[in-house]
Every structure is written in C-alpha cells, then in structure tokens.
Design a protein around this motif. Structure first.
Motif, PDB file in Angstrom:
ATOM      1  N   GLU B  51       0.818  -1.220   0.000  1.00  0.00           N
ATOM      2  CA  GLU B  51       0.000   0.000   0.000  1.00  0.00           C
ATOM      3  C   GLU B  51       0.845   1.259   0.000  1.00  0.00           C
ATOM      4  O   GLU B  51       0.558   2.225  -0.707  1.00  0.00           O
ATOM      5  N   LEU B  52       1.900   1.230   0.805  1.00  0.00           N
ATOM      6  CA  LEU B  52       2.715   2.435   0.908  1.00  0.00           C
ATOM      7  C   LEU B  52       3.440   2.706  -0.397  1.00  0.00           C
ATOM      8  O   LEU B  52       3.516   3.851  -0.857  1.00  0.00           O
ATOM      9  N   VAL B  53       3.966   1.651  -1.000  1.00  0.00           N
ATOM     10  CA  VAL B  53       4.662   1.824  -2.275  1.00  0.00           C
ATOM     11  C   VAL B  53       3.726   2.449  -3.297  1.00  0.00           C
ATOM     12  O   VAL B  53       4.090   3.394  -4.002  1.00  0.00           O
ATOM     13  N   GLN B  54       2.512   1.947  -3.314  1.00  0.00           N
ATOM     14  CA  GLN B  54       1.528   2.491  -4.252  1.00  0.00           C
ATOM     15  C   GLN B  54       1.280   3.965  -3.995  1.00  0.00           C
ATOM     16  O   GLN B  54       1.228   4.786  -4.903  1.00  0.00           O
ATOM     17  N   THR B  55       1.110   4.291  -2.699  1.00  0.00           N
ATOM     18  CA  THR B  55       0.815   5.675  -2.327  1.00  0.00           C
ATOM     19  C   THR B  55       1.952   6.604  -2.726  1.00  0.00           C
ATOM     20  O   THR B  55       1.725   7.666  -3.315  1.00  0.00           O
ATOM     21  N   VAL B  56       3.181   6.190  -2.418  1.00  0.00           N
ATOM     22  CA  VAL B  56       4.309   7.070  -2.692  1.00  0.00           C
ATOM     23  C   VAL B  56       4.539   7.205  -4.187  1.00  0.00           C
ATOM     24  O   VAL B  56       4.811   8.296  -4.694  1.00  0.00           O
ATOM     25  N   LEU B  57       4.396   6.113  -4.917  1.00  0.00           N
ATOM     26  CA  LEU B  57       4.635   6.175  -6.358  1.00  0.00           C
ATOM     27  C   LEU B  57       3.598   7.050  -7.055  1.00  0.00           C
ATOM     28  O   LEU B  57       3.845   7.562  -8.142  1.00  0.00           O
ATOM     29  N   ALA B  58       2.455   7.208  -6.419  1.00  0.00           N
ATOM     30  CA  ALA B  58       1.412   8.034  -7.033  1.00  0.00           C
ATOM     31  C   ALA B  58       1.665   9.525  -6.850  1.00  0.00           C
ATOM     32  O   ALA B  58       0.963  10.359  -7.415  1.00  0.00           O
ATOM     33  N   ARG B  59       2.649   9.875  -6.047  1.00  0.00           N
ATOM     34  CA  ARG B  59       2.899  11.291  -5.791  1.00  0.00           C
ATOM     35  C   ARG B  59       3.569  11.938  -6.994  1.00  0.00           C
ATOM     36  O   ARG B  59       4.378  11.319  -7.673  1.00  0.00           O
ATOM     37  N   LYS B  62       6.729  17.377  -7.789  1.00  0.00           N
ATOM     38  CA  LYS B  62       6.992  18.581  -7.011  1.00  0.00           C
ATOM     39  C   LYS B  62       6.338  18.567  -5.640  1.00  0.00           C
ATOM     40  O   LYS B  62       6.411  19.521  -4.897  1.00  0.00           O
ATOM     41  N   MET B  63       5.693  17.463  -5.308  1.00  0.00           N
ATOM     42  CA  MET B  63       4.957  17.453  -4.041  1.00  0.00           C
ATOM     43  C   MET B  63       5.898  17.396  -2.858  1.00  0.00           C
ATOM     44  O   MET B  63       7.051  17.004  -2.989  1.00  0.00           O
ATOM     45  N   CYS B  64       5.365  17.702  -1.685  1.00  0.00           N
ATOM     46  CA  CYS B  64       6.244  17.747  -0.542  1.00  0.00           C
ATOM     47  C   CYS B  64       6.591  16.348  -0.078  1.00  0.00           C
ATOM     48  O   CYS B  64       5.906  15.384  -0.387  1.00  0.00           O
ATOM     49  N   SER B  65       7.696  16.245   0.650  1.00  0.00           N
ATOM     50  CA  SER B  65       8.241  14.943   1.010  1.00  0.00           C
ATOM     51  C   SER B  65       7.525  14.272   2.147  1.00  0.00           C
ATOM     52  O   SER B  65       7.944  13.210   2.590  1.00  0.00           O
ATOM     53  N   PHE B  66       6.485  14.915   2.664  1.00  0.00           N
ATOM     54  CA  PHE B  66       5.831  14.340   3.832  1.00  0.00           C
ATOM     55  C   PHE B  66       4.401  14.019   3.494  1.00  0.00           C
ATOM     56  O   PHE B  66       3.733  14.772   2.799  1.00  0.00           O
ATOM     57  N   LEU B  67       3.930  12.920   4.008  1.00  0.00           N
ATOM     58  CA  LEU B  67       2.514  12.654   3.860  1.00  0.00           C
ATOM     59  C   LEU B  67       1.999  11.888   5.066  1.00  0.00           C
ATOM     60  O   LEU B  67       2.747  11.201   5.745  1.00  0.00           O
ATOM     61  N   GLU B  68       0.722  12.045   5.318  1.00  0.00           N
ATOM     62  CA  GLU B  68       0.114  11.288   6.397  1.00  0.00           C
ATOM     63  C   GLU B  68      -0.443   9.998   5.831  1.00  0.00           C
ATOM     64  O   GLU B  68      -1.095  10.001   4.802  1.00  0.00           O
ATOM     65  N   TRP B  69      -0.155   8.935   6.512  1.00  0.00           N
ATOM     66  CA  TRP B  69      -0.614   7.634   6.039  1.00  0.00           C
ATOM     67  C   TRP B  69      -0.953   6.797   7.249  1.00  0.00           C
ATOM     68  O   TRP B  69      -0.126   6.628   8.138  1.00  0.00           O
ATOM     69  N   ARG B  70      -2.188   6.304   7.291  1.00  0.00           N
ATOM     70  CA  ARG B  70      -2.697   5.667   8.518  1.00  0.00           C
ATOM     71  C   ARG B  70      -2.439   6.638   9.666  1.00  0.00           C
ATOM     72  O   ARG B  70      -2.755   7.791   9.588  1.00  0.00           O
TER      73      ARG B  70
END
Lengths: 803, 181
Positions: B51-59, B62-70
């Motif tokens: 799931e995380l790989v999918q989420t990060v690859l979808a970014r 230019k987006m910021c390096s931080f995201l909230e996940w779970r």
C-alpha cells in the motif's frame, strides 16, 4: 572467487528471467539447492546459502525454512557466518516466532565477546527484534556494557537500553543511574544515545523526569558548545554542527521545561540564541530551527521568545521549499489556540496554501484555516472555504464540510443568513415560502453584523424583480428597518452602490403600486416607507405625501395604516421617532416549522462506506440546518438524527451540502404534513393521502355501486431519482374485500415525469359494513438504494359512509 | 490497523517518537531493502509495503516529502531510481528524518563509490550492514559519517581475514579448488 559472487550470480540469473513463471522456476531450484546445503551441515557454504535465501525472501517468496539456519549460524564461531546469521535473524525472525528465543543464549555470549564487532552484531539484533523476554534476560548485560566499555559499544548499548525500556517499561529503573553519567561523554555517538535514553526514561516516569531536570544546565552547555563551536568537519552538515544531536537535545529540553518555570528559565537564553543564530538555508538548519520553535512553544517561555518563534514560523510559511511550508503549518496548528492573534496575522498566506498542488499541504492549510475562523473573519473565510469545497480533493471533502458546519454552529445565525443571501438569492427565482418570512426576519434581526450586507443584498434583489411576494416582503421590511445603512452606500464584501433616498423611495413605491403585489406585500411596503421617515433626512415630505394618498385607498388594511401613519405625522409627531425605532432582536419561539411529527421509521440500508462524518453533518446542527432548509423552501421533513438523506442521493457530503444550500428547487405540491391520527375525510374527487419525500400519493374516487367502490391510486414522484418497489399495505374490515389491480407501471419516474396508477376495488357484498379501507404501511425504494418505510394511518371512506 | 499503534506501545502517548520502518524501492515498485523496527507479521509487512509503495509512487514530482498515512507520518525522497521511505511517529521531526535519509545515501555513496541501484541490488547485505552501523533500533547511533564508514571497513576486514583463515583450513578439499582474489 569471493563469496559474494555466488550470491551475485544467482541474483543475475533471477533478474534475467523474462516471465514471472520463469522466475518462480529459478527460485524453486535455488531454494532446493539451499535446502540441500543447509542439510549438509558445516561446509563453509552456509553463509552464502543463507545470503541467497535472504535475497529470495526480499523478493517475497517464503523463507521460513531458513530460520533454524540463522540460529545455527549465529552460534558459529566464524565472524562472516555470525554476520549473515544475525542479519537473517533480523529479517526472518521476529518476536512472534518461537525460534527467536533460541538465539538468546548466543546473543548473551556474543555480548561478552572479545571482538567489539561481534558484540555490535548482538546489540544490533537485540535492539531490532528483541522480545520482552529476551530483553528481561539480557538487561543486566546491557547495563554492564553501558557503564564499562569503549564508546563504540557504549553508544550501541545505550540505544539497546532504549529498546529494552520500550519493550519492558519496568526495567527503566535499571538504567537510570548510568544514564546520568553518560551525559559527560565527549563522543557524539554516545552523547546522542544518552540523550535518547534520558528522553525515554523521562517520558515514562514523572519522578525520573524531576530527577533529570537537574541536567538542564549541562544540556544547555552542550548545546551552546555545538552552536558556537568552530567548524568541525566530522559532524558538520551544511554549516550546522551535528544537527541530529542538537535536535535530540532540544527535544529533551522540551520535556524537561514543560510546565516548569525554573527549567524553562534556565533554557531561555539558549533557545533565543539558537533561534537567532541558526542558518536555515538548508534542511539541517531548518530542522534545528523547527525543533527549537516546538520547544519554545511547549515550555513556559517568555513572551518575547514566543513572538520570536511565531515569526520564525511566519518566515517558514513564505519559504520556497514546500516541505518547510508544510512544517510551518503543522507547527502553527499546534499553537493556534494559545497564540491565536499571532497566527491570525498569517491568515492570508495560509488561505493561499489551500490552492497548493499538494494534498498534504492542502490538508494542513484546511485544518489551520478552520482553526482561524472567528467572528471577525467568518464571512470571508466561509467564502474561501466554500470555494475550496467545490475544488478540493475527495479525501478532504468531508473534513471541509464538517468544518464549515462546525463554524456555522458557532456563529450560526449569521452564517446561515449569509449563505442564504449569497448562495440562494443569486439563483434565479429565489423561492421563499410564505411561512418563512417571519423566520427570515427573525434571523436577520439576530445577525446584527450582517444588517448592512443584508439590506444591500435585498435592495438589489428588490430592484431587479418584485414578483416573489415573500422576498419582496422581507426586502421591504429590511429597507424599512435598516434604510440608513443602505443609504450609507458602502458595505463590506459587496460592490459599493450609491443609493439615494429617492432611489429607495422609488423602489418602495413601485412595490406599492404594482399590480403584482399582494395586499400583504403592500402593507409591508407602506410600513417600510413610514419607517424611513425617521431614517432619512431630505425626503420626509415625499413620505408624507405617499402616506396621505393611501389614506383613501380601497384596501381597508392599507387605508387604516395610512390614516394611522398620517396621525403620527400630524398629531403625534413627537412620538414618531420612538414609535419607528429599530426593532429589538426577536427571540426565536417555538419552531415555526410545520414539521412537528415524526414520519415513523426511515430505514436506509448501509450503502458503500457511509461516512460517519456525513451522518454527523446531517444530524448535529439540526436546528440550524432546519432553518436553512426552511428558508430555502426545501423538503417537508426535518432532519432526523438517523442519517437519512431527504431527496438527495447518498453521494459525498459536499454534494449534500451544496444540495442543502441550493439544490432543492424541486417543486412541491401541498406542503402540510399529514397528522398521524386517523383522518376521516369526506371524499372529494381527488384527495391526497401522502405527501412526503417527494412522493405524492392521491386517491381518485372513480365510481360506486351498491356493492362496489372503485378508486384509483395515483402516485407521482417529484424527486430527482426514480422510485421503485413501491408497495402499499392496506387493511379492510372483515366483510369487505380489497382487490388491487396491477399498477400501470413499476417505476415512478423522477421529476414528476409520469404517474403510476393503480385501480383498487372494494367489494362489499353484504352492504353491512362500511366499504372503507385503511392504509397501514407504505414502502418504496428511492434511487434503488434508499428504502423508505412509513407507517400510515389514513382511512378512506367513500362518500356515502359516515365516520 | 496497520503499523503498530503508537499509543498501544507506550504508556504515555505524549511525545511518542520512533522510526517504525524504512523501505527502499524502485520506481517500478520493487523492494530493494526493508528494515522493520516494530514487530509485525510477514503478512502485515507485505500489506503495508504494497500500500505504501503504491501511495508514494502516485505522488507527483513537485509534491512535498511528507505525507500522512494511517496514523504515521511518511518521509520519503527519491534519489535517482530509488525511493527512500521512512515511517515516523507523531512527534518526530520530519526535517531531521530527511537528513537521516540523506546521511544514509551519503554513506552508501562513499562505500560503493557513486552508488547506483544495481549496487544495492547485488550487494543488498552490505546495504543492510551499513544501515545497521548508522541506525540502531530506529535511532541514529553515530552522527559522524567518518566513524560509520570506518566501522564498516573494519568489520569487512574482519570478515575477510576470518574467511581466509577458515579457507586455509579447508585447503586440499575438492570443494574449494577455486582461486580466491
């Protein structure tokens, strides 16, 4: 050939596989090979085999048969075998596996090994996957190493102790004494570990925390040394000396200074120094500054220091680096309650961030914007938030909608009014129902800060069109009350329009004279004109003449009013100002909504992912939203606590919100709710049985013979979605037979596009009892998903019967 | 609930902070390294990774390096064809985590000499050894680049020396007729 080649050879072969199937075949062969190797025992190949297995494991294939091999290799005297064995343990074993206990003894032995690299392996593994039992077993060993070893081992032992405490909090006491002495180490690695350990100890035990407060001066010294030290290449990162250590010390200081004045005072100067001197052009510096700001905000710092911190965050907010902006908003969120005004200064920038491309940034900006909503800025903020709602990504929609409604709850009256004026009036044909005029007026009186805006908006609507009676009435009333505000000309958030006294009086006269105006409306207009006599200066004579003209009006009500107003001008002029004073705020009395009853059960099957926020959205500010619906001439149903949408499909909550705000243009016929007692009616040719949720059910009396009565049920649907599975249950007296013929269709189409008719025969052969029947229950499916069930209690009696 | 719930593990949730795991993966989503600092079953690890790989690859770039996940914060950065991704907890400092990632990349670079993804694929065990000299239990153990590299060097040397000693003992056996470089 160095041992890695065999591993690398295998990797190369696996990567050259062209299909998944081919890869699986290769893996199977290799695994068989590895298993054979393991069975052969000690032959110098085991470490290579395990390495191969670990690679296979990383690709996602099962590798549990290697667990015992890890245990064996860890016990081997050879370093290379230990090294790969421990790596294998960390990858294949975790505390849930039984095999992990088997390595406890090996770890224990290796902790006292003569080679520090072997010790290091053991420490690393313990800190990575040590279970609670292993930790208990080995804690004394670790404590020993904390005290007496070289720095290489000490730093590892310290972090191992951190892991032990996390797993077995009771063991914290064991490490407390040694932790204190570690602070005097010079080695950065050990120091860093020590600070982490002390942080962990303080988090868990308030007494320990008290104890460690005494270390604040020492920590301050260390920080000062780092901040002011000359360039040290070993620890330098972009001009900052050991940012990792600095950040950890700052975090510890935060814990120690929290809620404690003495400690906070002791670190004040240092924090100011770090905040001012740290160069934030690179991430390392920003990281330190960020931690500093967090610390300042969390301790009892002087106000000057707090201002400094907020300014730093403000600077961050303008930084080009999106990461820094994100961080800044995260921090601002933490302090928006305590330092509200300081954060308000940056509101503009924050609202701009709502338009950022990045969802994370948007989310932060949204949370912060919602926190910044106040009575002063509610109008502009609501505008921004509503705009945002229409463009925001779906995952933020429910949060936005609920945030808007929470704000509405706090400032509800004005907001509801504002939304009404903004959103609804701008739509063609604002549909205000008669009953809502007093409600709207009451709402207007309470929203005092919106008086100017309201009267301007309504005046413009009046000038455009005077056909909508209720709207005209409200507009006239407002102009009468707040005419002075209208004449002032300017108002926030609306383009300035110069309105002269003549313009206003012209508008009112147009209403008075128009044949479209109902008598009630003209009454409003006349009173408003009269009220203006105390609010304008130049045209009082004009008012006097208008009023005297209507003294001979045919309409009795108008005539009476005009005569009385005339008297006010003549005999009671001294009282005129007092009589025509501004109305006080009206209290809302019992709900003016006609929705007093509960319509029985409304069941709705759980459609995909009903968001709980949506339910709350619809139910919580029920009274305010009721106001809203009422004003908008919406549906008849009050919003129930159960999450039943009225005539909107269950889509996202923004659709609900926007629908609530303005999408309810569906025409409705009669609006009165059915009372739920038995209704005996004398039958008229067509009578309405049920009128709710957009579904309308009528009975048409067709014909009657001595023994038979024929009626038709006509169902029509004014919602936006088709109604299917419509069923009606009726009860009849024992001697009467009810026969319901097939309906003309199964689907009642939406938007009133068609009707479904069903003939009902009442057979009364005995002529003994009344050929009546009683509707008991009605159910239907709206939009194939929402099931509506209503208990009815409506009795139909044909004309010859007596109740 | 994915990941280990922070408030479950600690008695006081105030200032909870730990790195829970680090993942390295390619732009095609292939895992190159996974280091877990919290106990999770294989199945959970696989699910999180996917799931995380999918989420990060979808970014987007230019987006910021931080995201909230779970309930975690994810800090990630792309270096050439590899994504470095860390999961930290609520009170952790995202910016310093970026620095940790960067430090690890520098270490790899120094060790392999202009590191590229292939180095990490073919020498994955070395990538782990280096990581384990830099981080311990999710925390930085050594803040000096030089010291980490020195320790790795020494350990590698120890491995070679031991191996050579061991192999000498097996001299003559058919198995080990190969030449050693």
């Amino acid at each position: 050939m160095s041992p890695s080649v065999r591993l690398q050879e295998m990797i190369r072969v696996i990567r050259s596989a062209r299909t998944q199937g081919e890869e699986r075949g290769i893996i199977q062969r290799e695994c068989a090979d590895i298993r054979a190797q393991f069975r052969q025992g000690d032959n110098g190949e085991r470490s290579h085999s395990l390495a191969k297995l670990l690679y296979v494991h990383m690709l996602g294939y099962p590798a549990h048969f290697g667990q015992m091999e890890c245990v064996r290799l860890i016990a081997s005297p050879r370093y290379n075998e230990k090294r790969i064995g421990y790596l294998g343990a960390m990858m294949l074993l975790d505390e849930k596996q039984d095999a992990s206990l088997l390595i406890t003894n090996s770890i224990k032995n290796d902790l006292s090994h003569s080679s520090q690299y072997v010790q290091s392996l053991a420490l690393c593994t313990l800190a990575c996957m040590g279970s609670a039992e292993m930790c208990r077993d080995l804690a004394p060993e670790i404590e020993r190493l904390l005290r007496a070893s070289n720095s290489y081992i000490k730093k590892k032992a310290t972090l191992c102790a951190v892991h032990i405490i996390r797993k077995v909090p009771e063991l914290a006491e064991l490490f407390t004494p040694s932790a204190r002495t570690l602070l005097s180490e010079k080695n950065h690695g050990v120091l860093h570990g020590a600070v982490v350990l002390i942080t962990e100890l303080c988090k868990r035990n308030p007494d320990t925390l008290d104890q460690f407060r005494k270390t604040v001066p020492e920590l301050v010294q260390i920080m000062k040394g780092l901040v002011t030290s000359s360039y040290s290449p070993e620890h330098n990162v972009a001009g900052i000396s050991d940012p990792f250590l600095q950040v950890r010390i700052l975090r510890l200081l935060r814990i120690l200074g929290h809620n404690n004045d003495t400690a906070s005072d002791a670190m004040n100067d240092l924090l100011a120094q770090v905040a001012t001197n740290t160069d934030s052009s690179k991430t390392a510096g920003s990281a330190v500054l960020y931690e500093t700001v967090l610390t300042i905000m969390d301790i009892n710092s002087e106000s000057g220091l707090r201002v400094l911190a907020v300014n730093i965050l403000g600077r961050f907010l303008l930084n080009n680096d999106r990461n820094i902006r994100y961080i800044s908003m995260t921090s601002l969120q933490k302090i928006v309650q305590t330092d509200h005004n300081a954060v308000q200064r940056h509101r503009g920038t924050i609202v701009d961030c709502l338009k950022d491309q990045d969802t994370s940034v948007k989310r932060r900006a949204l949370e912060l914007s919602l926190a910044l909503v106040s009575a002063v800025n509610i109008r502009s903020m609501m505008k921004e938030l509503l705009i945002f709602l229409s463009f925001c990504p779906p995952e933020l929609r429910s949060q936005t909608a609920s945030g808007i409604f929470n704000a509405a709850e706090r400032y509800h009256q004005s907001f509801v009014l504002h939304i009404y004026l903004d959103v609804h009036l701008s739509q063609a044909g604002g549909d205000v129902r008669d009953e809502t005029v007093p409600n709207l007026i009451q709402l207007i009186t309470t929203a005092s800060e919106l008086h100017c805006y309201t009267v301007h908006k309504l005046y413009r609507a009046l000038v455009k069109d005077i056909a909508q009676q209720s709207l005209v009435q409200v507009a006239c009333w407002c102009i009468g009350e707040y005419g002075d505000l209208l004449l002032k000309g300017e108002c926030e958030e609306i383009e300035p329009l110069q309105v002269t006294e003549d313009d206003v009086l012209d508008a009112l006269e147009t209403v008075l004279q128009s044949h479209m105006s109902s008598p009630a409306t003209r009454g409003f207009a006349l009173t408003a004109t009269m009220k203006l006599s105390t609010r304008i200066t130049d045209n009082v004579d004009r008012i006097r003449s208008i009023v005297s003209i209507y003294g001979s009006c045919i309409d009795l009500e108008l005539q009476q009013r005009a005569v009385e107003y005339n008297a006010l001008f003549k005999k009671y002029d001294h009282m005129r100002a007092a009589v025509l004073e501004r109305m006080p705020v009206m209290d809302k009395n019992s709900p003016g909504y006609t929705n007093g009853d509960t319509p029985g059960e409304i069941k709705e099957p759980d459609t995909s992912k009903p968001k709980p926020v949506e339910a709350g959205l619809l139910s919580e500010p029920a009274s305010q939203v009721c106001d809203l619906l009422d004003l908008l001439g919406g549906t008849d149903t009050p919003l129930q606590p159960s999450p039943a949408p009225t005539s909107t499909p269950t889509t996202t909550s923004s659709a609900d919100l926007l629908d609530l705000l303005g999408g309810l243009e569906t025409p409705h016929s009669s609006t009165e709710m059915q009372k739920h007692c038995c209704v005996y009616v004398h039958v008229v040719p067509t009578v309405s049985v049920y009128e709710k949720n957009g579904l309308s059910l009528k009975i048409q009396y067709d014909k009657q013979t001595e023994t038979e009565v024929t009626v038709s049920l006509i169902a029509s649907n004014s919602t936006q979605n088709d109604i299917t599975s419509f069923t009606l249950q009726a009860a009849v007296p024992k001697s009467v037979q009810l026969q319901m013929k097939a309906p003309s269709g199964n689907v009642i189409p939406a938007h009133g596009l068609g009707q479904v008719t069903q003939t009902v025969l009442l057979n009364n052969p005995n002529k003994a009892s009344l050929p009546c029947f009683r509707f008991v229950q009605l159910s239907f499916l709206l939009n194939l998903s929402a099931l509506f069930m209503h208990k009815l209690d409506y009795t139909f009696i044909p004309p010859t019967g007596q109740p | 609930m994915y990941g280990v719930n922070a408030s479950d593990r600690h008695s006081c949730s105030w200032l909870v902070s730990q790195m829970q795991f680090m993942l390295l993966f390619s732009r095609q989503g292939k895992l190159r390294l996974q280091k877990w600092y919290v106990p999770l079953s294989d199945k959970e690890k696989k699910k999180i990774t996917r799931e995380l790989v999918q989420t990060v690859l979808a970014r987007k770039p230019k987006m910021c390096s931080f995201l909230e996940w779970r309930d975690l914060k994810i800090v990630y950065k792309r270096y050439a064809s590899l994504y470095f991704c860390c999961a930290i907890e609520d009170q952790d400092n995202e910016l310093i985590t970026l620095e940790i990632i960067h430090r690890y990349v520098e270490l790899l670079d120094k060790y392999f000499g202009s590191v590229c993804e292939l180095d990490i694929i073919f020498n994955f065990e070395k990538a782990y050894f280096i990581l384990d000299e830099f981080l311990l239990g999710g925390e930085a153990q050594e803040t000096s680049k030089k010291n980490v590299l020195k320790a790795i060097e020494q350990a590698d040397l120890l491995q070679e020396v031991r191996r050579l000693c061991f192999l000498k003992a097996f001299r003559g056996q058919k198995h080990f007729a190969e030449q050693y470089s």
